[in-house]
Design a protein around this motif. Structure first.
Motif, PDB file in Angstrom:
ATOM      1  N   GLY A 128       5.110  16.631  -7.318  1.00  0.00           N
ATOM      2  CA  GLY A 128       4.868  16.355  -5.911  1.00  0.00           C
ATOM      3  C   GLY A 128       4.396  14.948  -5.607  1.00  0.00           C
ATOM      4  O   GLY A 128       4.077  14.646  -4.455  1.00  0.00           O
ATOM      5  N   VAL A 129       4.340  14.080  -6.619  1.00  0.00           N
ATOM      6  CA  VAL A 129       3.890  12.715  -6.366  1.00  0.00           C
ATOM      7  C   VAL A 129       4.968  11.972  -5.574  1.00  0.00           C
ATOM      8  O   VAL A 129       6.146  12.314  -5.648  1.00  0.00           O
ATOM      9  CB  VAL A 129       3.555  11.952  -7.671  1.00  0.00           C
ATOM     10  CG1 VAL A 129       2.381  12.580  -8.390  1.00  0.00           C
ATOM     11  CG2 VAL A 129       4.753  11.858  -8.576  1.00  0.00           C
ATOM     12  N   PRO A 130       4.589  10.940  -4.806  1.00  0.00           N
ATOM     13  CA  PRO A 130       5.575  10.199  -4.017  1.00  0.00           C
ATOM     14  C   PRO A 130       6.641   9.555  -4.902  1.00  0.00           C
ATOM     15  O   PRO A 130       6.407   9.275  -6.085  1.00  0.00           O
ATOM     16  CB  PRO A 130       4.739   9.125  -3.312  1.00  0.00           C
ATOM     17  CG  PRO A 130       3.351   9.666  -3.309  1.00  0.00           C
ATOM     18  CD  PRO A 130       3.225  10.459  -4.567  1.00  0.00           C
ATOM     19  N   ASP A 131       7.786   9.279  -4.311  1.00  0.00           N
ATOM     20  CA  ASP A 131       8.898   8.669  -5.038  1.00  0.00           C
ATOM     21  C   ASP A 131       8.587   7.251  -5.494  1.00  0.00           C
ATOM     22  O   ASP A 131       9.037   6.814  -6.548  1.00  0.00           O
ATOM     23  CB  ASP A 131      10.156   8.644  -4.166  1.00  0.00           C
ATOM     24  CG  ASP A 131      10.647  10.042  -3.847  1.00  0.00           C
ATOM     25  OD1 ASP A 131      10.737  10.860  -4.787  1.00  0.00           O
ATOM     26  OD2 ASP A 131      10.936  10.322  -2.667  1.00  0.00           O
ATOM     27  N   ILE A 132       7.845   6.513  -4.676  1.00  0.00           N
ATOM     28  CA  ILE A 132       7.455   5.143  -5.006  1.00  0.00           C
ATOM     29  C   ILE A 132       5.954   5.011  -4.833  1.00  0.00           C
ATOM     30  O   ILE A 132       5.392   5.440  -3.822  1.00  0.00           O
ATOM     31  CB  ILE A 132       8.161   4.114  -4.095  1.00  0.00           C
ATOM     32  CG1 ILE A 132       9.674   4.241  -4.188  1.00  0.00           C
ATOM     33  CG2 ILE A 132       7.716   2.692  -4.441  1.00  0.00           C
ATOM     34  CD1 ILE A 132      10.435   3.388  -3.173  1.00  0.00           C
ATOM     35  N   VAL A 133       5.310   4.423  -5.827  1.00  0.00           N
ATOM     36  CA  VAL A 133       3.893   4.092  -5.742  1.00  0.00           C
ATOM     37  C   VAL A 133       3.819   2.577  -5.712  1.00  0.00           C
ATOM     38  O   VAL A 133       4.446   1.895  -6.528  1.00  0.00           O
ATOM     39  CB  VAL A 133       3.115   4.663  -6.947  1.00  0.00           C
ATOM     40  CG1 VAL A 133       1.684   4.162  -6.956  1.00  0.00           C
ATOM     41  CG2 VAL A 133       3.150   6.184  -6.914  1.00  0.00           C
ATOM     42  N   ALA A 134       3.091   2.030  -4.739  1.00  0.00           N
ATOM     43  CA  ALA A 134       3.025   0.580  -4.587  1.00  0.00           C
ATOM     44  C   ALA A 134       1.605   0.126  -4.270  1.00  0.00           C
ATOM     45  O   ALA A 134       0.784   0.903  -3.778  1.00  0.00           O
ATOM     46  CB  ALA A 134       3.976   0.128  -3.472  1.00  0.00           C
ATOM     47  N   CYS A 135       1.360  -1.138  -4.558  1.00  0.00           N
ATOM     48  CA  CYS A 135       0.107  -1.780  -4.172  1.00  0.00           C
ATOM     49  C   CYS A 135       0.463  -3.110  -3.529  1.00  0.00           C
ATOM     50  O   CYS A 135       1.236  -3.894  -4.081  1.00  0.00           O
ATOM     51  CB  CYS A 135      -0.780  -1.995  -5.399  1.00  0.00           C
ATOM     52  SG  CYS A 135      -2.404  -2.683  -4.969  1.00  0.00           S
ATOM     53  N   TYR A 136      -0.061  -3.340  -2.332  1.00  0.00           N
ATOM     54  CA  TYR A 136       0.207  -4.578  -1.606  1.00  0.00           C
ATOM     55  C   TYR A 136      -1.096  -5.088  -1.012  1.00  0.00           C
ATOM     56  O   TYR A 136      -1.733  -4.379  -0.239  1.00  0.00           O
ATOM     57  CB  TYR A 136       1.257  -4.330  -0.517  1.00  0.00           C
ATOM     58  CG  TYR A 136       1.552  -5.535   0.329  1.00  0.00           C
ATOM     59  CD1 TYR A 136       2.114  -6.682  -0.234  1.00  0.00           C
ATOM     60  CD2 TYR A 136       1.270  -5.551   1.679  1.00  0.00           C
ATOM     61  CE1 TYR A 136       2.373  -7.795   0.535  1.00  0.00           C
ATOM     62  CE2 TYR A 136       1.537  -6.654   2.458  1.00  0.00           C
ATOM     63  CZ  TYR A 136       2.089  -7.782   1.885  1.00  0.00           C
ATOM     64  OH  TYR A 136       2.349  -8.889   2.657  1.00  0.00           O
ATOM     65  N   LYS A 137      -1.485  -6.279  -1.436  1.00  0.00           N
ATOM     66  CA  LYS A 137      -2.721  -6.924  -0.981  1.00  0.00           C
ATOM     67  C   LYS A 137      -3.914  -5.995  -1.101  1.00  0.00           C
ATOM     68  O   LYS A 137      -4.753  -5.897  -0.206  1.00  0.00           O
ATOM     69  CB  LYS A 137      -2.555  -7.458   0.434  1.00  0.00           C
ATOM     70  CG  LYS A 137      -1.527  -8.580   0.497  1.00  0.00           C
ATOM     71  CD  LYS A 137      -1.606  -9.355   1.777  1.00  0.00           C
ATOM     72  CE  LYS A 137      -0.623 -10.523   1.700  1.00  0.00           C
ATOM     73  NZ  LYS A 137      -0.719 -11.384   2.850  1.00  0.00           N
ATOM     74  N   GLY A 138      -3.972  -5.298  -2.220  1.00  0.00           N
ATOM     75  CA  GLY A 138      -5.121  -4.449  -2.517  1.00  0.00           C
ATOM     76  C   GLY A 138      -5.082  -3.057  -1.924  1.00  0.00           C
ATOM     77  O   GLY A 138      -5.998  -2.271  -2.139  1.00  0.00           O
ATOM     78  N   LEU A 139      -4.050  -2.723  -1.182  1.00  0.00           N
ATOM     79  CA  LEU A 139      -3.953  -1.397  -0.574  1.00  0.00           C
ATOM     80  C   LEU A 139      -2.921  -0.569  -1.330  1.00  0.00           C
ATOM     81  O   LEU A 139      -1.815  -1.023  -1.606  1.00  0.00           O
ATOM     82  CB  LEU A 139      -3.555  -1.518   0.901  1.00  0.00           C
ATOM     83  CG  LEU A 139      -3.512  -0.223   1.724  1.00  0.00           C
ATOM     84  CD1 LEU A 139      -4.843   0.511   1.683  1.00  0.00           C
ATOM     85  CD2 LEU A 139      -3.159  -0.540   3.172  1.00  0.00           C
ATOM     86  N   PHE A 140      -3.289   0.637  -1.659  1.00  0.00           N
ATOM     87  CA  PHE A 140      -2.437   1.580  -2.388  1.00  0.00           C
ATOM     88  C   PHE A 140      -1.509   2.280  -1.407  1.00  0.00           C
ATOM     89  O   PHE A 140      -1.947   2.762  -0.368  1.00  0.00           O
ATOM     90  CB  PHE A 140      -3.329   2.607  -3.103  1.00  0.00           C
ATOM     91  CG  PHE A 140      -2.571   3.640  -3.887  1.00  0.00           C
ATOM     92  CD1 PHE A 140      -2.313   3.448  -5.233  1.00  0.00           C
ATOM     93  CD2 PHE A 140      -2.129   4.804  -3.281  1.00  0.00           C
ATOM     94  CE1 PHE A 140      -1.624   4.404  -5.968  1.00  0.00           C
ATOM     95  CE2 PHE A 140      -1.444   5.769  -4.002  1.00  0.00           C
ATOM     96  CZ  PHE A 140      -1.184   5.560  -5.347  1.00  0.00           C
ATOM     97  N   PHE A 141      -0.223   2.364  -1.753  1.00  0.00           N
ATOM     98  CA  PHE A 141       0.771   3.042  -0.920  1.00  0.00           C
ATOM     99  C   PHE A 141       1.483   4.121  -1.722  1.00  0.00           C
ATOM    100  O   PHE A 141       1.956   3.864  -2.829  1.00  0.00           O
ATOM    101  CB  PHE A 141       1.833   2.052  -0.421  1.00  0.00           C
ATOM    102  CG  PHE A 141       1.338   1.099   0.617  1.00  0.00           C
ATOM    103  CD1 PHE A 141       1.495   1.371   1.961  1.00  0.00           C
ATOM    104  CD2 PHE A 141       0.711  -0.083   0.249  1.00  0.00           C
ATOM    105  CE1 PHE A 141       1.038   0.493   2.931  1.00  0.00           C
ATOM    106  CE2 PHE A 141       0.253  -0.970   1.201  1.00  0.00           C
ATOM    107  CZ  PHE A 141       0.415  -0.681   2.541  1.00  0.00           C
ATOM    108  N   GLY A 142       1.579   5.309  -1.161  1.00  0.00           N
ATOM    109  CA  GLY A 142       2.404   6.378  -1.696  1.00  0.00           C
ATOM    110  C   GLY A 142       3.568   6.557  -0.739  1.00  0.00           C
ATOM    111  O   GLY A 142       3.361   6.889   0.434  1.00  0.00           O
TER     112      GLY A 142
END
Length: 122
Positions: free
Chosen positions: A54-68
């Motif tokens: 169930g984890v998101p398809d893409i995990v990202a970090c941009y300018k210190g903020l975590f994105f799912g």
């Protein structure tokens, strides 16, 4: 039958985007292109029976903020387990989002707005 879209970027590269009917397989090339251009860190979590479901398809970090980032085809929605994981990301002060072929083009704007305007992580 699959629907096929041809996307041409400003640098004249062309990507063929395939949206499969009945299953989620939105091509993530456009999302990845934007993430690269932004200088964001990203990866695709490989679950394949070994990781958390169930984890998101893409995990990202941009300018210190975590994105799912959950990618869906058409009007498909996140499953209950995916929603649970997205809520957990939000609760942990990360940014959760669901994109599809109509909203993937706005990914850069959405991520920059969350960082610059200040994502409400309360």
């Amino acid at each position: 039958m699959d629907e096929v879209y041809h996307l041409t970027f400003s640098d004249d590269t062309e990507v063929i985007k395939v949206v499969c009917i009945g299953i989620d397989c939105v091509d993530t090339q456009l999302a990845v292109k934007q993430l690269k251009e932004m200088g964001a860190y990203y990866f695709y979590p490989a679950t394949a029976g070994f990781g958390k479901s169930g984890v998101p398809d893409i995990v990202a970090c941009y300018k210190g903020l975590f994105f799912g980032i959950e990618c869906k085809a058409g009007k498909n929605k996140a499953t209950a387990l995916q929603e649970q994981n997205l809520r957990a990301i939000h609760k942990a002060k990360g940014c959760d989002m669901v994109i599809n072929e109509w909203t993937v083009g706005d990914l850069t704007t959405l991520m920059r707005n969350h960082v610059e305007v200040g994502y409400d992580r309360s």
